[in-house]
Design an enzyme around this catalytic site. Structure first.
Site, PDB file in Angstrom:
ATOM      1  N   GLU A  55       0.876  -1.166   0.000  1.00 12.67           N
ATOM      2  CA  GLU A  55       0.000   0.000   0.000  1.00 12.67           C
ATOM      3  C   GLU A  55       0.921   1.227   0.000  1.00 12.67           C
ATOM      4  OE1 GLU A  55      -3.448   1.888   2.826  1.00 12.67           O
ATOM      5  OE2 GLU A  55      -2.850  -0.179   3.197  1.00 12.67           O
ATOM      6  N   ARG A 286       4.326 -13.129   9.505  1.00 10.89           N
ATOM      7  CA  ARG A 286       5.028 -11.878   9.264  1.00 10.89           C
ATOM      8  C   ARG A 286       6.300 -11.845  10.093  1.00 10.89           C
ATOM      9  NH1 ARG A 286       1.588  -7.919   9.226  1.00 10.89           N
ATOM     10  NH2 ARG A 286       2.989  -6.251   9.828  1.00 10.89           N
ATOM     11  N   LYS A 296       3.922   0.827  10.052  1.00  8.63           N
ATOM     12  CA  LYS A 296       4.050   2.147   9.423  1.00  8.63           C
ATOM     13  C   LYS A 296       3.553   3.250  10.345  1.00  8.63           C
ATOM     14  CE  LYS A 296       3.302   0.382   4.817  1.00  8.63           C
ATOM     15  NZ  LYS A 296       2.072  -0.015   4.126  1.00  8.63           N
TER      16      LYS A 296
HETATM   17  P1  ATP Z   1       2.203  -2.130   8.139  1.00  8.95           P
HETATM   18  O1  ATP Z   1       1.485  -3.024   9.088  1.00  8.95           O
HETATM   19  O2  ATP Z   1       3.574  -1.794   8.555  1.00  8.95           O
HETATM   20  O3  ATP Z   1       1.412  -0.929   7.734  1.00  8.95           O
HETATM   21  P2  ATP Z   1       1.260  -3.429   5.881  1.00  8.95           P
HETATM   22  O4  ATP Z   1       1.014  -4.873   5.986  1.00  8.95           O
HETATM   23  O5  ATP Z   1       0.086  -2.550   5.961  1.00  8.95           O
HETATM   24  O6  ATP Z   1       2.392  -3.009   6.867  1.00  8.95           O
HETATM   25  P3  ATP Z   1       1.534  -3.315   3.087  1.00  8.95           P
HETATM   26  O7  ATP Z   1       2.093  -2.214   2.293  1.00  8.95           O
HETATM   27  O8  ATP Z   1       0.076  -3.526   3.037  1.00  8.95           O
HETATM   28  O9  ATP Z   1       2.007  -3.073   4.566  1.00  8.95           O
HETATM   29  O10 ATP Z   1       2.299  -4.671   2.827  1.00  8.95           O
HETATM   30  C1  ATP Z   1       2.798  -5.093   1.592  1.00  8.95           C
HETATM   31  C2  ATP Z   1       3.146  -6.541   1.693  1.00  8.95           C
HETATM   32  O11 ATP Z   1       4.179  -6.715   2.663  1.00  8.95           O
HETATM   33  C3  ATP Z   1       1.981  -7.371   2.147  1.00  8.95           C
HETATM   34  O12 ATP Z   1       1.925  -8.532   1.344  1.00  8.95           O
HETATM   35  C4  ATP Z   1       2.282  -7.713   3.571  1.00  8.95           C
HETATM   36  O13 ATP Z   1       1.769  -8.955   3.906  1.00  8.95           O
HETATM   37  C5  ATP Z   1       3.807  -7.702   3.581  1.00  8.95           C
HETATM   38  N1  ATP Z   1       4.310  -7.367   4.911  1.00  8.95           N
HETATM   39  C6  ATP Z   1       4.047  -6.260   5.625  1.00  8.95           C
HETATM   40  N2  ATP Z   1       4.628  -6.320   6.840  1.00  8.95           N
HETATM   41  C7  ATP Z   1       5.289  -7.501   6.889  1.00  8.95           C
HETATM   42  C8  ATP Z   1       6.083  -8.173   7.870  1.00  8.95           C
HETATM   43  N3  ATP Z   1       6.319  -7.625   9.071  1.00  8.95           N
HETATM   44  N4  ATP Z   1       6.602  -9.374   7.561  1.00  8.95           N
HETATM   45  C9  ATP Z   1       6.368  -9.937   6.366  1.00  8.95           C
HETATM   46  N5  ATP Z   1       5.629  -9.373   5.410  1.00  8.95           N
HETATM   47  C10 ATP Z   1       5.082  -8.171   5.647  1.00  8.95           C
HETATM   48 MG    MG Z   2      -1.603  -2.889   4.836  1.00  6.54          MG
END
Ligand code: ATP
Ligand code: MG
Length: 621
Positions: A55, A286, A296
């Site tokens: 995102e 994760r 984030k």
């Molecule tokens: P945050 O919780 O930090 O906002 P998010 O999951 O919202 O992270 P996205 O931009 O939606 O961030 O994630 C992009 C991809 O990265 C998704 O497929 C998500 O599953 C993966 N991802 C995000 N955080 C992790 C993590 N800590 N470990 C492994 N994969 C992750």
């Molecule tokens: Mg997300």
């Protein structure tokens, strides 16, 4: 409990090939097994298409690196492709600045999406058409309840939800309302479009999930074209199917969404609107890493509060920060390989990541000398005004990298901690009467020191033995234990050195764990994978829940000493370092010429990581 295959990944020897993560045969994991099976059974005609779907609402962090290595890695291993897809369905939070930074970070990690750079917003027209189709099939309806009413009628895990009074709206009315939603007739929140699935489903995600909401907000790519936006669950699966993704890999919290993912795609495929075989969703744990926060929202808070110097502060667990810190793409790949993928949440100790960086940097970084905390050393019997050249190898295991000259003279800088007037037992460096080797030069004997009025040592005096010059016959005849680095005071240059340490002082910032506060030395903390254990260990408790992080403010756990800026003495060759180049300052650790501030004639180095875990180092000799 998960036992990651990382346990069996052999550690490459120091100085092994640079690309150590890929040099050793990768250990298998459940995703590799699934992909291999699907290829063997020809499920997707041999195709492997994955995607990384960030995102664009912030900078990528270490957790994303795990997902990137996984998705791009699986594709690469199988002659497949991995798409970069921006999941930009939330119009108000997204930004082009983030998109470019995300692309840069993926490229920096060494991956390439080729022509496959997409946006979920590319599919807004298709998504809309499909929504009208669902309405036409009697599988979606416009709900005019308030958000609170929708929430209240959703039911609980043990109680079925209640049907909306609008659930049986006729198709024509739904279609009319949905079209008017689109043309902007209604304010935000007046209606939502919901799928008509099952209000009694034990899975809350299947209780008529909303798929469109009204949002009068411009989108950074589609501008004012839309005032209704599709929601994540609806958008994601359809985007996957339109891109002909084969394996859609996401984190565990989406496990309960999988039935909805499949429901939407099955209906559309049955209706002839999507091609089979359909993509399949798989979930993995994760990355949770100690001593940092990987969310984030929290990272934004650190930046806006000014706890760090921006997104690319070397202490930030962002990929732009990692790069400035001197972490390497190869180190991240090694890390991803070593921690493996598992199906249950676990915590990885920061030292595992640091060790991967050390291993990679050990193989690639040239050695240099820096004195970080200098005290003057005078060799009383060395002629004044004389200079000679000593030679130091650029890399102890890679003779092909050559050597460089180190000027040696009567007055040198050594580390303050390498002299003690009254040494404890087992101290093998300089103290009155003791001998030590000046690395690449001579053995010296300490004859005393000079102190200022406050009692601080200002000069250490030694004599040298001219017959002990390193590399000459008989130099090793006399054994001494201490082996110190030094710089000729008349030749050393100054450099700004930023000593970075962990951003947080405790392993679980802000954590008051369900089974007690993690007191110093207490066992009541989740098991964490360490370099010794070498693998991920599941945390007790709910499968897909990290330890409850509540009550304490994580900001109270910031490490007050995470950044210290000093002026150090460095050898002349350091001035020639290119921006972004990594070196090992002998006995200190790995340092990188800062990407922003380092300039010819004005060296600025960031400490990437010490040679060994600093906790170990303190205990050691
Ligand atoms: P945050 O919780 O930090 O906002 P998010 O999951 O919202 O992270 P996205 O931009 O939606 O961030 O994630 C992009 C991809 O990265 C998704 O497929 C998500 O599953 C993966 N991802 C995000 N955080 C992790 C993590 N800590 N470990 C492994 N994969 C992750
Ligand atoms: Mg997300």
């Amino acid at each position: 409990m998960s036992t990651s295959p990382a346990t069996v990944t052999p550690r490459p020897a120091p100085g092994a090939a640079h690309d150590s993560a890929t040099a050793s045969a990768p250990a298998s994991n459940f995703l590799r097994v699934i992909v291999a099976d699907d290829r063997r059974t020809n499920k997707y005609g041999g195709r492997v298409v994955t995607r990384f779907p960030p995102e664009p609402n912030g900078y990528l962090h270490y957790g994303h690196a795990k997902s990137i290595c996984l998705n791009f890695g699986l594709a690469a291993e199988n002659n497949g492709v991995c798409h970069l897809r921006y999941d930009d369905t939330n119009p108000t939070k997204e930004d082009v600045e983030y998109e470019e930074s995300i692309a840069d970070s993926v490229r920096w990690l060494g991956f390439d999406w080729g022509p496959h750079r997409y946006h979920a917003s590319d599919y807004y027209d298709r998504l809309y058409d499909f929504a009208e189709w669902f309405i036409g099939q009697g599988l979606a309806y416009v709900d005019s309840q308030s958000a609170a009413e929708v929430r209240a009628s959703r039911g609980t895990l043990t109680q079925a939800g209640a049907a909306s009074p609008y659930r049986e709206r006729p198709v024509a009315e739904n279609l009319d309302l949905f079209r008017r939603m689109r043309t902007g007739e209604f304010p935000d929140g007046a209606h939502v479009l919901r799928l008509k699935i099952d209000m009694a489903s034990p899975n809350l995600n299947m209780r008529d999930p909303a798929i469109y909401r009204i949002r009068h907000a411009p989108h950074h790519r589609t501008g004012d074209k839309w005032c209704i936006y599709p929601l994540y669950d609806y958008t994601h699966c359809i985007s996957d199917a339109l891109e002909r993704i084969t394996h859609s890999i996401c984190t565990l919290e989406f496990q309960d969404h999988r039935p909805l993912y499949d429901w939407v795609l099955e209906k559309l495929a049955d209706g002839g609107l999507l091609l089979r075989p359909l993509p399949q969703q798989f979930e993995f744990a994760r990355l949770n890493l100690t001593y940092v926060v990987l969310s984030k929202r929290r990272l934004i808070e650190l930046v806006t509060r000014g706890d760090v110097d921006g997104w690319d502060d070397p202490r930030m667990p962002t990929l732009v920060g990692a790069r400035r810190r001197g972490f390497t793409p190869e180190g991240f790949k090694l890390f991803a390989e070593r921690i493996g993928v598992s199906k249950s949440d676990s915590w990885i100790d920061m030292s595992v990541l640091e060790d991967c960086m050390r291993e990679d940097l050990n193989a690639r970084a040239e050695r240099r000398i820096a004195v970080l905390d200098p005290v003057r050393l005078v060799i009383d019997n060395y002629p004044e005004g004389r200079t000679e050249e000593c030679y130091a190898p650029n890399h102890p295991q890679r003779p092909e990298l050559g050597r460089r000259a180190l000027p040696f003279s009567r007055e040198l800088w050594i580390e303050r901690e390498d002299f003690m007037e009254q040494p404890p037992k087992g101290y093998f460096r300089l103290s009155p009467g003791a001998e030590a080797r000046l690395r690449y030069a001579y053995i010296v004997r300490c004859v005393g020191c000079v102190k200022d009025a406050a009692g601080n040592v200002t000069t250490v005096h030694c004599t040298y033995d001219p017959d002990t010059r390193s590399g000459t016959a008989g130099a090793d005849a006399r054994k001494v234990k201490g082996n110190l680095h030094w710089l000729s005071a008349g030749h050393a240059q100054q450099a700004e050195v930023r000593l970075y340490d962990r951003l947080f002082a405790v392993p679980f910032p802000g954590a008051r764990l369900p089974w007690g506060v993690p007191a110093e030395g207490a066992a009541a903390v989740p098991e964490v994978a360490t370099p010794e254990a070498g693998h991920a260990v599941a945390v007790a408790g709910d499968e897909d829940e990290a330890p409850e992080i509540v009550e304490r403010n994580y900001l109270d756990d910031l490490n007050p000493d995470s950044k210290r800026v000093i002026t150090a003495w460095v050898e002349p060759a350091v001035l020639a370092a290119a921006t972004g180049e990594s070196v090992q300052f002998e006995r200190h650790g790995y340092f990188v010429a800062d990407l922003k501030d380092h300039a010819p004639g004005r060296p600025v180095f960031n400490r990437t990581v010490t040679l060994r875990d600093s906790r170990e180092r303190r205990a050691g000799p």
